[in-house]
Design a protein around this motif. Structure first.
Motif: not given
Lengths: 113, 114
Positions: A42, B5, B7, B9, B109
């Motif tokens: 995380k 956020s 993208t 991941k 990522t």
């Protein structure tokens, strides 16, 4: 150049065993010292910001303190869910740094039940 | 609600390929960042944008090119990927420098170059 050193690299505690993490820093002018918590896989999660020597902040079992050369993160009666990597970062007082943070390498805390 | 956020991941690719990572923040912040976290867990800043303007560029190879189409987005494009580019890349955002300056990070990522 800013330097941030955290110790110890890893710390194992029994549940309920209080301890402290250390963050030593060298900057030409401190414009904030930040503590983050990072769980595996995380992103860092913000905990505290300290701005001047003598300042203290608390959140649940965590208490952060600041001197002119170092910061401590005190953990009182830790629980297993406090296990994480704790990161310290400093921001130097430079006019156009726009929030550049210099991070330490982190302390991996493991709390055993 | 997701604040910052990213993208994708996970990103697995071959050496020499070109890839992009996208970042979006819904916090209304005016400053965004890209950080790289290596295998030793050191977080190091790569770029910072304030109001779509590049502010910080920390000795990053020019194969890395950030692009900020608007204040809420900061993308990272990487050309000719190398093995050493394997790392976790984090996006972050904050409201300027003169205020609290607290940076909020995305989930990361994980880039693996084979």
């Amino acid at each position: 150049e800013d330097q941030v050193t955290q110790s110890p690299e890893a710390l194992r505690l029994q549940e309920g065993e209080s301890s402290s993490l250390n963050c030593s820093y060298t900057v030409s002018g401190l414009r904030g010292l930040f503590w983050y918590r990072q769980d595996p896989g995380k992103g860092p999660e913000f905990l505290f910001t300290l701005y001047s020597a003598g300042e203290e902040k608390e959140k649940e079992r965590l208490k952060a303190t600041l001197t002119k050369k170092e910061s401590f993160l005190h953990i009182t009666a830790p629980k297993p869910e406090d296990s994480a990597t704790y990161l310290c970062a400093v921001r130097e007082n430079r006019g156009t740094s726009y929030g550049k943070l210099t991070f330490g390498q982190g302390t991996i805390l493991t709390v055993h039940p | 609600d997701t604040a910052v956020s990213q993208t994708p991941k996970y990103l697995v690719t071959q050496m020499g390929n070109d890839k992009s990572i996208k970042c979006e923040q819904n916090l209304g912040h005016d400053t965004m960042y890209w950080y790289k976290q290596d295998s030793k867990k050191f977080l190091k800043i790569m770029f910072s944008y304030n109001n779509k303007e590049l502010i910080i560029n920390e000795t990053v190879p020019n194969r890395f090119s950030p692009k900020s189409p608007d204040k809420a987005h900061l993308n990272l494009h990487i050309n000719s990927l190398e093995l050493g580019d394997s790392a976790v890349y984090f996006c972050a955002s904050s409201q300027g420098e003169l205020r609290s300056g607290t940076q909020y990070f995305g989930p990361g990522t994980r880039l693996t170059v084979l």
